[in-house]
Design an enzyme around this catalytic site. Structure first.
Site, PDB file in Angstrom:
ATOM      1  N   HIS A 189       0.866  -1.189   0.000  1.00 28.82           N
ATOM      2  CA  HIS A 189       0.000   0.000   0.000  1.00 28.82           C
ATOM      3  C   HIS A 189       0.894   1.227   0.000  1.00 28.82           C
ATOM      4  O   HIS A 189       1.317   1.711   1.047  1.00 28.82           O
ATOM      5  CB  HIS A 189      -0.911  -0.041   1.243  1.00 28.82           C
ATOM      6  CG  HIS A 189      -1.928   1.071   1.283  1.00 28.82           C
ATOM      7  ND1 HIS A 189      -3.114   0.955   1.986  1.00 28.82           N
ATOM      8  CD2 HIS A 189      -1.945   2.305   0.721  1.00 28.82           C
ATOM      9  CE1 HIS A 189      -3.802   2.083   1.851  1.00 28.82           C
ATOM     10  NE2 HIS A 189      -3.111   2.925   1.105  1.00 28.82           N
ATOM     11  N   HIS A 208       1.492   4.829  -2.434  1.00 31.16           N
ATOM     12  CA  HIS A 208       1.169   5.702  -3.574  1.00 31.16           C
ATOM     13  C   HIS A 208       2.464   6.370  -4.016  1.00 31.16           C
ATOM     14  O   HIS A 208       3.059   7.117  -3.246  1.00 31.16           O
ATOM     15  CB  HIS A 208       0.142   6.750  -3.153  1.00 31.16           C
ATOM     16  CG  HIS A 208      -1.114   6.155  -2.591  1.00 31.16           C
ATOM     17  ND1 HIS A 208      -2.187   5.812  -3.383  1.00 31.16           N
ATOM     18  CD2 HIS A 208      -1.457   5.803  -1.324  1.00 31.16           C
ATOM     19  CE1 HIS A 208      -3.138   5.290  -2.628  1.00 31.16           C
ATOM     20  NE2 HIS A 208      -2.728   5.270  -1.375  1.00 31.16           N
ATOM     21  N   HIS A 229      -9.299   0.836  -1.609  1.00 31.76           N
ATOM     22  CA  HIS A 229      -9.341   1.436  -0.278  1.00 31.76           C
ATOM     23  C   HIS A 229     -10.781   1.309   0.219  1.00 31.76           C
ATOM     24  O   HIS A 229     -11.719   1.663  -0.508  1.00 31.76           O
ATOM     25  CB  HIS A 229      -8.991   2.918  -0.335  1.00 31.76           C
ATOM     26  CG  HIS A 229      -7.533   3.216  -0.529  1.00 31.76           C
ATOM     27  ND1 HIS A 229      -6.762   2.602  -1.467  1.00 31.76           N
ATOM     28  CD2 HIS A 229      -6.712   4.093   0.132  1.00 31.76           C
ATOM     29  CE1 HIS A 229      -5.521   3.089  -1.394  1.00 31.76           C
ATOM     30  NE2 HIS A 229      -5.465   3.990  -0.436  1.00 31.76           N
ATOM     31  N   GLU A 266     -11.477   3.034   5.700  1.00 31.09           N
ATOM     32  CA  GLU A 266     -10.506   3.911   6.355  1.00 31.09           C
ATOM     33  C   GLU A 266     -11.316   4.983   7.079  1.00 31.09           C
ATOM     34  O   GLU A 266     -11.350   5.040   8.292  1.00 31.09           O
ATOM     35  CB  GLU A 266      -9.551   4.542   5.331  1.00 31.09           C
ATOM     36  CG  GLU A 266      -8.538   5.498   5.951  1.00 31.09           C
ATOM     37  CD  GLU A 266      -7.786   6.332   4.889  1.00 31.09           C
ATOM     38  OE1 GLU A 266      -8.251   6.397   3.737  1.00 31.09           O
ATOM     39  OE2 GLU A 266      -6.745   6.924   5.241  1.00 31.09           O
ATOM     40  N   ASP A 321       1.749   3.956   2.860  1.00 31.86           N
ATOM     41  CA  ASP A 321       0.738   4.830   2.244  1.00 31.86           C
ATOM     42  C   ASP A 321       1.396   5.969   1.441  1.00 31.86           C
ATOM     43  O   ASP A 321       1.671   5.787   0.263  1.00 31.86           O
ATOM     44  CB  ASP A 321      -0.212   5.379   3.321  1.00 31.86           C
ATOM     45  CG  ASP A 321      -1.605   5.689   2.789  1.00 31.86           C
ATOM     46  OD1 ASP A 321      -1.850   5.472   1.593  1.00 31.86           O
ATOM     47  OD2 ASP A 321      -2.463   6.142   3.581  1.00 31.86           O
ATOM     48  N   ASP A 322       1.614   7.126   2.073  1.00 26.63           N
ATOM     49  CA  ASP A 322       2.280   8.272   1.421  1.00 26.63           C
ATOM     50  C   ASP A 322       3.464   8.688   2.297  1.00 26.63           C
ATOM     51  O   ASP A 322       3.389   9.681   3.025  1.00 26.63           O
ATOM     52  CB  ASP A 322       1.291   9.447   1.291  1.00 26.63           C
ATOM     53  CG  ASP A 322       0.102   9.094   0.401  1.00 26.63           C
ATOM     54  OD1 ASP A 322       0.284   9.016  -0.829  1.00 26.63           O
ATOM     55  OD2 ASP A 322      -0.990   8.869   0.943  1.00 26.63           O
TER      56      ASP A 322
END
Ligand code: ZN
Length: 330
Positions: free
Chosen positions: A9, A11, A189, A192, A270-271
């Site tokens: 996961h 990005h 996703h 969340e 994630d980021d």
């Protein structure tokens, strides 16, 4: 040596560090409203989802050429490798680039210049997952899949990201059916910020094989039971959850309860440029904040390889799993 792991996961646009943003801005003649990378770095200390998204989309303006996407991916792969990532399944958001006039081919071929040689250069195997922006229309998602057709030899699957609430999975039924008929793997996703029902819908309507985040399944015992029974992996992102206020503090994170419940959890970043750390940083953070023991950490690493899309290379998966079992914690 860090614990070997897969990252599922991630990005790629969320790996843009302030220094690289400035370098690419200079190369492309893009003006950023910050004096230097230090001042920009302070903007990374945002306070909520909206200020994060504003910065995230603002900085995408520096990504223009194949070489920019190649440099972005190489910077991520180098950092990930240093933190024990052996395999990475990388999300990208083509709609965010196409809307700026950057064609699908520039994005995919640019990323591929790094991904195609990642094993030799970084010791990391990779897969690429095309994400649809769920706050854009279903028609736009279909057009995006159409634009990706010449590049399907580079793309393993599709995902669904961006603002969740108000954009239920069912909105994307048609494009997920089309993706399945093209032989693409499916993730999304869900759960969340959105309710547990979005997770059920992603499974039943979109046919996803893995749920990204999925945190809010814990509100529904029936759903937890199903996810355990069907061994549906969840790609959790603990540091992201803290920064976006999905949980108050890391110590409040439900990861231990989720593992106790028998859920197939994985830990991801994630980021990472925006949320305070890469995959290994997330492992370190949950280890210290939640007191996870070595068995639990090994379980998380094992799950990451079991949940990865390595069905076309089971020999490799077995090799990675053997590395996890042989790992000695320091
Ligand atoms: Zn995400």
């Amino acid at each position: 040596m860090p614990l070997p792991k897969a990252e599922l996961h991630l990005h790629i646009e969320g790996t843009l560090e302030p220094e690289l943003a400035f370098e690419l801005a200079a190369r492309n003649g893009v003006e950023l409203p910050y004096a230097d990378s230090d001042e920009l770095g302070k903007a990374y200390d945002f306070q909520d989802l909206q200020s994060f998204l504003n910065l995230y989309y603002e900085l995408m303006a520096v990504l223009r050429t194949e070489r920019d996407f190649e440099d972005l991916a190489n910077a991520y792969l180098a950092r990930a490798a240093a933190q024990g990532v052996r395999h990475a399944e990388i999300f990208f958001d083509p709609q965010a680039h196409i809307a700026r006039g950057i064609p699908m081919g520039t994005v995919v071929e640019g990323l591929w210049r790094a991904l195609g040689s990642s094993e030799q250069n970084h010791g990391v195997s990779t897969r690429l997952i095309l994400c649809f922006l769920r706050d854009e229309s279903a028609e736009s998602a279909l057009e995006t899949l159409e634009a990706a057709k010449p590049y399907l030899d580079r793309i393993t699957g599709v995902g669904l990201d961006s603002a969740e609430v108000g954009h239920p999975p069912v909105k994307f039924r048609e494009v997920y059916e089309a993706a399945a008929s093209l032989g693409l793997r499916r993730v999304a996703h869900a759960g969340e910020e959105g309710p547990p029902e979005y997770i059920t819908e992603a499974l039943d309507v979109l046919g996803v094989e893995r749920v990204d985040h999925g945190l809010r399944c814990m509100e529904s015992p029936e759903l937890v039971e199903r996810l355990v029974r069907e061994r549906i992996p969840l790609t959790l992102c603990p540091l992201s959850n803290v920064r976006l206020r999905t949980v108050d503090t890391l110590a409040d994170h439900p990861l231990p309860a989720m593992l106790d419940a028998g859920l197939v959890c994985t830990v991801n970043s994630d980021d990472p440029a925006y949320f305070g750390g890469y995959a290994g940083d997330n492992f370190d953070a949950v280890r210290s904040a939640l007191g996870l023991n070595e068995d639990r950490l090994r379980e998380l690493a094992r799950n990451s390889f079991l949940a990865s899309f390595l069905e076309d290379d089971e020999e490799r998966r077995a090799r990675y799993l053997a590395e996890v079992e042989a790992y000695e914690f320091s």
